[in-house]
Design a protein around this motif. Structure first.
Motif, PDB file in Angstrom:
ATOM      1  N   SER A   1       0.834  -1.187   0.000  1.00 53.53           N
ATOM      2  CA  SER A   1       0.000   0.000   0.000  1.00 53.53           C
ATOM      3  C   SER A   1       0.870   1.238   0.000  1.00 53.53           C
ATOM      4  CB  SER A   1      -0.919  -0.005   1.233  1.00 53.53           C
ATOM      5  OG  SER A   1      -0.156   0.270   2.391  1.00 53.53           O
TER       6      SER A   1
ATOM      7  N   GLY B   1       0.512   3.538   2.233  1.00 49.72           N
ATOM      8  CA  GLY B   1       0.621   3.975   3.617  1.00 49.72           C
ATOM      9  C   GLY B   1      -0.285   5.120   4.005  1.00 49.72           C
TER      10      GLY B   1
ATOM     11  N   THR C   1      -3.591   6.904   5.195  1.00 50.98           N
ATOM     12  CA  THR C   1      -4.730   6.477   6.005  1.00 50.98           C
ATOM     13  C   THR C   1      -5.803   7.562   6.031  1.00 50.98           C
ATOM     14  OG1 THR C   1      -3.693   7.356   8.013  1.00 50.98           O
ATOM     15  CG2 THR C   1      -3.272   5.045   7.480  1.00 50.98           C
TER      16      THR C   1
ATOM     17  N   ASP D   1      -9.294   4.929   9.961  1.00 50.26           N
ATOM     18  CA  ASP D   1      -8.259   3.928  10.215  1.00 50.26           C
ATOM     19  C   ASP D   1      -7.550   4.121  11.552  1.00 50.26           C
ATOM     20  OD1 ASP D   1      -8.605   2.761   7.630  1.00 50.26           O
ATOM     21  OD2 ASP D   1      -7.454   4.431   6.780  1.00 50.26           O
TER      22      ASP D   1
ATOM     23  N   THR E   1       6.881   8.112   7.580  1.00 47.69           N
ATOM     24  CA  THR E   1       6.203   7.583   8.760  1.00 47.69           C
ATOM     25  C   THR E   1       6.901   8.164   9.981  1.00 47.69           C
ATOM     26  OG1 THR E   1       5.738   5.511   7.600  1.00 47.69           O
ATOM     27  CG2 THR E   1       5.532   5.487  10.003  1.00 47.69           C
TER      28      THR E   1
ATOM     29  N   ARG F   1       6.248   5.903   3.617  1.00 43.86           N
ATOM     30  CA  ARG F   1       4.973   6.018   4.312  1.00 43.86           C
ATOM     31  C   ARG F   1       4.342   4.641   4.514  1.00 43.86           C
ATOM     32  NH1 ARG F   1       0.742  10.964   3.427  1.00 43.86           N
ATOM     33  NH2 ARG F   1      -0.646  10.455   5.179  1.00 43.86           N
ATOM     34  N   TYR F   2       4.115   4.282   5.754  1.00 45.97           N
ATOM     35  CA  TYR F   2       3.497   3.014   6.104  1.00 45.97           C
ATOM     36  C   TYR F   2       2.236   3.242   6.929  1.00 45.97           C
ATOM     37  CZ  TYR F   2       7.832   0.426   4.996  1.00 45.97           C
ATOM     38  OH  TYR F   2       8.918  -0.134   4.373  1.00 45.97           O
ATOM     39  N   ASP F   3       1.222   2.410   6.698  1.00 47.23           N
ATOM     40  CA  ASP F   3       0.115   2.321   7.641  1.00 47.23           C
ATOM     41  C   ASP F   3       0.418   1.132   8.555  1.00 47.23           C
ATOM     42  OD1 ASP F   3      -0.359   0.107   6.061  1.00 47.23           O
ATOM     43  OD2 ASP F   3      -2.223   0.875   5.201  1.00 47.23           O
TER      44      ASP F   3
ATOM     45  N   ASN G   1      -1.932   5.233  12.925  1.00 50.15           N
ATOM     46  CA  ASN G   1      -2.551   5.524  11.623  1.00 50.15           C
ATOM     47  C   ASN G   1      -3.092   6.952  11.520  1.00 50.15           C
ATOM     48  OD1 ASN G   1      -2.064   3.133  10.272  1.00 50.15           O
ATOM     49  ND2 ASN G   1      -4.075   2.240  10.684  1.00 50.15           N
TER      50      ASN G   1
ATOM     51  N   PRO H   1      -3.505  10.339  10.057  1.00 51.80           N
ATOM     52  CA  PRO H   1      -3.136  10.884   8.751  1.00 51.80           C
ATOM     53  C   PRO H   1      -2.760  12.363   8.820  1.00 51.80           C
ATOM     54  CG  PRO H   1      -5.529  10.776   8.937  1.00 51.80           C
ATOM     55  CD  PRO H   1      -4.971  10.240  10.231  1.00 51.80           C
TER      56      PRO H   1
ATOM     57  N   THR I   1       2.176   9.452   7.883  1.00 52.53           N
ATOM     58  CA  THR I   1       1.305   8.700   8.776  1.00 52.53           C
ATOM     59  C   THR I   1       2.005   8.646  10.128  1.00 52.53           C
ATOM     60  OG1 THR I   1       0.419   7.380   6.958  1.00 52.53           O
ATOM     61  CG2 THR I   1       0.137   6.509   9.185  1.00 52.53           C
TER      62      THR I   1
END
Length: 219
Positions: A50, A52, A54, A58, A117, A156-158, A198, A200, A205
């Motif tokens: 993904s 990332g 959100t 989320d 992130t 960028r990670y969720d 998460n 945003p 994130t």
């Protein structure tokens, strides 16, 4: 997994910096401080499928309820359209972290990143440190910057992306990877619990955590 756990009242930012200063020798700190906040070309390919990004739906974690509601400053609706450092400056959970970022003149640098992130220690995570130590370190940005860099990932990670990755490299490459364990409400980052994840913002994130991460803990 060496972290600074939440302790009683005190001066938060000092804690993060003093711990980092002890965990990394001066040569390593100077080298990391000189590193650019921009993503390194040596970074491995992202492991998350993904992007990332959100949404408010989320967001998870016990501390999320402490955020203002509606469109008030520091609310999810307010922070979402803002770049991360600007958004954090209105977040009531992160006043001490924001002071640290300002002390090292990294506001514009963080805001200018396209996709990152941020592991953001909540104010109580720094309360065990002392005012004198913070003042000392605040006058030496070369010692502070590597600690802040260890809390920022140039991708960028969720939450699901972090879980899939298992570990991620931060902007402080000398500090080694950050280990991700658990999932959802049980997710930890180098052992630090995620209090509100998460979150945003325009370019990042954010995961609010209950401890300060120590560079080199997983090396």
């Amino acid at each position: 997994m060496k972290t600074v756990r939440i302790a009683g009242a005190g001066f938060a930012v000092a804690a993060m910096f003093s711990l980092a200063a002890c965990g990394t020798d001066s040569e390593s700190a100077s080298s990391a401080a000189g590193a650019s906040m921009a993503p390194s070309s040596a970074m491995p390919a992202p492991m998350s499928s993904s992007n990332g990004v959100t949404t408010n739906a989320d967001v998870f974690g016990p501390a999320c309820g402490q955020l203002p509601q509606g469109n008030a400053p520091g609310s999810l609706d307010s922070m979402g359209p803002q770049p991360v450092a600007t958004a954090a400056s209105t977040n009531p959970l992160l006043t001490k972290l924001v002071a640290a970022v300002q002390a090292t003149n990294l506001v514009d640098t963080l805001n200018s990143q396209e996709a990152i992130t941020v592991f953001a220690p909540a104010d109580p995570a720094f309360d065990a440190l002392g005012e004198a130590k913070f003042t000392e370190l605040a006058q030496n940005p070369s010692q502070l910057a590597p600690i802040l860099q260890y809390h920022v990932v140039p991708q960028r990670y969720d939450a699901s992306g972090l879980e899939a990755a298992g570990s991620v490299q931060t902007l402080n490459t000398a500090g080694g990877p950050v280990k991700i364990e658990g999932s959802g409400g049980n997710m930890t980052v180098n052992g630090a619990k995620v209090l509100c994840g998460n979150i945003p913002t325009e370019n990042a994130t954010v995961f609010v955590i209950d401890s300060v991460l120590t560079p080199g803990a997983n090396k």
